[in-house]
Design a protein around this motif. Structure first.
Motif, mmCIF file in Angstrom:
data_model
loop_
_atom_site.group_PDB
_atom_site.id
_atom_site.type_symbol
_atom_site.label_atom_id
_atom_site.label_comp_id
_atom_site.label_asym_id
_atom_site.label_seq_id
_atom_site.Cartn_x
_atom_site.Cartn_y
_atom_site.Cartn_z
ATOM 1 N N LEU A 114 0.831 -1.199 0.000
ATOM 2 C CA LEU A 114 0.000 0.000 0.000
ATOM 3 C C LEU A 114 0.867 1.251 0.000
ATOM 4 O O LEU A 114 1.900 1.294 0.671
ATOM 5 C CB LEU A 114 -0.909 0.021 1.227
ATOM 6 C CG LEU A 114 -1.841 -1.175 1.418
ATOM 7 C CD1 LEU A 114 -2.419 -1.173 2.815
ATOM 8 C CD2 LEU A 114 -2.953 -1.139 0.384
ATOM 9 N N GLY A 115 0.425 2.231 -0.729
ATOM 10 C CA GLY A 115 1.139 3.500 -0.755
ATOM 11 C C GLY A 115 0.313 4.622 -0.165
ATOM 12 O O GLY A 115 -0.903 4.536 -0.063
ATOM 13 N N GLY A 116 0.985 5.693 0.223
ATOM 14 C CA GLY A 116 0.302 6.892 0.679
ATOM 15 C C GLY A 116 -0.337 6.771 2.037
ATOM 16 O O GLY A 116 -1.419 7.311 2.257
ATOM 17 N N LEU A 117 0.301 6.062 2.977
ATOM 18 C CA LEU A 117 -0.304 5.836 4.283
ATOM 19 C C LEU A 117 0.161 6.822 5.348
ATOM 20 O O LEU A 117 -0.215 6.701 6.508
ATOM 21 C CB LEU A 117 0.004 4.412 4.765
ATOM 22 C CG LEU A 117 -0.505 3.269 3.882
ATOM 23 C CD1 LEU A 117 -0.211 1.928 4.547
ATOM 24 C CD2 LEU A 117 -1.987 3.408 3.603
ATOM 25 N N GLY A 118 0.965 7.792 4.963
ATOM 26 C CA GLY A 118 1.513 8.705 5.955
ATOM 27 C C GLY A 118 0.586 9.838 6.343
ATOM 28 O O GLY A 118 0.767 10.459 7.388
ATOM 29 N N ALA A 119 -0.427 10.142 5.522
ATOM 30 C CA ALA A 119 -1.332 11.257 5.814
ATOM 31 C C ALA A 119 -2.145 10.979 7.077
ATOM 32 O O ALA A 119 -2.537 9.841 7.339
ATOM 33 C CB ALA A 119 -2.267 11.498 4.639
ATOM 34 N N GLN A 120 -2.386 12.022 7.853
ATOM 35 C CA GLN A 120 -3.196 11.912 9.052
ATOM 36 C C GLN A 120 -4.423 12.807 8.897
ATOM 37 O O GLN A 120 -4.311 13.981 8.564
ATOM 38 C CB GLN A 120 -2.387 12.323 10.289
ATOM 39 C CG GLN A 120 -1.203 11.391 10.516
ATOM 40 C CD GLN A 120 -0.408 11.771 11.762
ATOM 41 O OE1 GLN A 120 -0.895 11.600 12.877
ATOM 42 N NE2 GLN A 120 0.792 12.261 11.567
ATOM 43 N N ARG A 121 -5.593 12.215 9.127
ATOM 44 C CA ARG A 121 -6.845 12.923 8.946
ATOM 45 C C ARG A 121 -7.757 12.702 10.145
ATOM 46 O O ARG A 121 -7.652 11.710 10.862
ATOM 47 C CB ARG A 121 -7.555 12.447 7.662
ATOM 48 C CG ARG A 121 -6.894 12.914 6.378
ATOM 49 C CD ARG A 121 -6.989 14.416 6.222
ATOM 50 N NE ARG A 121 -6.404 14.884 4.975
ATOM 51 C CZ ARG A 121 -5.129 15.231 4.826
ATOM 52 N NH1 ARG A 121 -4.296 15.130 5.847
ATOM 53 N NH2 ARG A 121 -4.690 15.686 3.674
ATOM 54 N N ASP A 122 -8.682 13.630 10.307
ATOM 55 C CA ASP A 122 -9.682 13.572 11.365
ATOM 56 C C ASP A 122 -10.933 12.923 10.778
ATOM 57 O O ASP A 122 -11.713 13.562 10.079
ATOM 58 C CB ASP A 122 -9.980 15.001 11.850
ATOM 59 C CG ASP A 122 -10.901 15.035 13.057
ATOM 60 O OD1 ASP A 122 -11.774 14.156 13.164
ATOM 61 O OD2 ASP A 122 -10.748 15.949 13.878
ATOM 62 N N PHE A 123 -11.120 11.627 11.065
ATOM 63 C CA PHE A 123 -12.264 10.889 10.530
ATOM 64 C C PHE A 123 -13.465 11.041 11.461
ATOM 65 O O PHE A 123 -13.351 10.918 12.680
ATOM 66 C CB PHE A 123 -11.928 9.404 10.381
ATOM 67 C CG PHE A 123 -10.838 9.135 9.379
ATOM 68 C CD1 PHE A 123 -11.082 9.244 8.020
ATOM 69 C CD2 PHE A 123 -9.560 8.776 9.801
ATOM 70 C CE1 PHE A 123 -10.076 9.002 7.090
ATOM 71 C CE2 PHE A 123 -8.549 8.526 8.878
ATOM 72 C CZ PHE A 123 -8.804 8.647 7.529
ATOM 73 N N VAL A 124 -14.617 11.293 10.852
ATOM 74 C CA VAL A 124 -15.863 11.412 11.615
ATOM 75 C C VAL A 124 -16.925 10.592 10.896
ATOM 76 O O VAL A 124 -17.054 10.650 9.673
ATOM 77 C CB VAL A 124 -16.293 12.886 11.763
ATOM 78 C CG1 VAL A 124 -16.439 13.572 10.416
ATOM 79 C CG2 VAL A 124 -17.565 13.011 12.582
ATOM 80 N N ASP A 125 -17.655 9.788 11.655
ATOM 81 C CA ASP A 125 -18.646 8.912 11.037
ATOM 82 C C ASP A 125 -19.763 9.731 10.400
ATOM 83 O O ASP A 125 -20.228 10.728 10.963
ATOM 84 C CB ASP A 125 -19.231 7.958 12.069
ATOM 85 C CG ASP A 125 -20.010 6.822 11.417
ATOM 86 O OD1 ASP A 125 -19.423 5.765 11.159
ATOM 87 O OD2 ASP A 125 -21.212 7.023 11.131
ATOM 88 N N VAL A 126 -20.193 9.292 9.222
ATOM 89 C CA VAL A 126 -21.200 10.031 8.466
ATOM 90 C C VAL A 126 -22.528 10.106 9.213
ATOM 91 O O VAL A 126 -23.289 11.069 9.065
ATOM 92 C CB VAL A 126 -21.371 9.406 7.063
ATOM 93 C CG1 VAL A 126 -21.980 8.006 7.152
ATOM 94 C CG2 VAL A 126 -22.177 10.295 6.146
#
Length: 319
Positions: free
Chosen positions: A188-200
């Protein structure tokens, strides 16, 4: 309470519709481009006058706008995210209904932020791409309209219905393919990004709360916690029961990277992407959600593991 919901067939709009329909005090009318909308209307090409006549006929107390585009060129994004909102604002100004407007914004309006920081609503927006620019322009139109309006800046929505083309959707699809083929490793590539996930579903609760409140301005809707995509991948592997190895292919920042879910890249023909998140927000985003707590009485209830389990359940059904 009469509510006009625009974009009820979209990812967020479907859950907003479900939430509003569950409230016996709400009379819901859906407006959109699809055949299953109560009223067919294209905001990007329809006139404010036509929408005004409809508002005067229905006389809603609240208008919720979940419509918009997340992909496409700058021209298409501007038409669906900015021009469409200008039509809504102008129609509401002309109408005698006096409806409150709840506009769905996006964290891409903020652009990149400092790693480790939490972004509050008073941060200076610096969107890093045409999507964020088009959404920020829409927010500015709403805030400058003089209407009774609130903009909910939603961070990274997750959970059931997550689009297959999103980073979490691509992770789930890559894992499904690996399990189906019996592959013992997943690259897998591009796993370094960190995001604030919120359930829909929590987003839908926030929309419902905003519809009933008197809050105005911009309000962040997120979990208040940034999660690295590689950690989300590990949780997804656990809930999916995938026992293989996860190998990360990330290169240096700014370099072209192998797309998420390309299990055996051919160096000559491997698909590449400039960044796993096409939102122009760099490596980090985390919401300051105190305003949502204080002004809407809202807190997220659904954790990322449950959201990922629902994403996996839908992906597994495609086997």
């Amino acid at each position: 309470m009469r509510v006009l919901l625009i974009g009820a067939n979209g990812y967020i709009g479907r859950f907003v519709a479900d939430r509003l329909l569950a409230d016996p005090a709400v009379q819901l009318t859906a407006l959109g481009r699809g055949d299953d909308a109560d009223v067919r209307f294209d905001l990007a090409s329809g006139s404010p006058g036509a929408l005004t006549r409809f508002l005067d006929a229905v006389h809603p107390g609240v208008v919720v706008n979940c419509a918009g585009a997340t992909r496409g060129g700058a021209r298409e994004l501007t038409r669906h995210n900015t021009v469409a909102v200008a039509t809504v604002c102008e129609a509401l100004r002309r109408s005698g209904c006096g409806a409150r407007l709840v506009q769905i914004g996006c964290s891409a309006e903020y652009g990149p932020s400092q790693p480790g920081s939490s972004t509050a609503e008073d941060a200076v927006p610096r969107p890093g791409g045409p999507y964020g620019v088009s959404k920020l322009a829409a927010t500015e139109l709403v805030l400058g309209s003089g209407l009774d309006a609130v903009v909910l800046r939603v961070f990274s929505p997750a959970g059931p219905g997550t689009p297959a083309g999103s980073p979490l959707g691509r992770l789930a699809e890559a894992m499904r393919r690996a399990m189906q083929s019996g592959d013992g490793e997943l690259k897998l590539g591009g796993l370094g990004a960190q995001r604030d996930f919120v359930d829909v579903r929590d987003v839908a609760r926030a929309v419902h709360a905003a519809s009933l409140s008197a809050a105005q301005g911009v309000i962040n809707i997120g979990s208040g916690r940034a999660v690295r995509l590689r950690d989300a991948a590990a949780v997804l592997a656990r809930v999916a029961g995938y026992g293989g190895a996860l190998h990360e292919l990330d290169g240096p920042p700014g370099a072209l990277r192998t797309a998420i879910g390309h299990p055996r890249p051919d160096p000559d023909h491997a698909p590449t992407v400039a960044y796993p998140y096409p939102d122009g927000c760099g490596s980090w985003q985390q919401a300051d959600v105190r305003t949502a707590r204080d002004r809407l009485g809202w807190r997220p209830r659904i954790g990322l593991e449950e959201s990922l389990a629902d994403i996996w359940m839908e992906a597994a059904c495609r086997i």
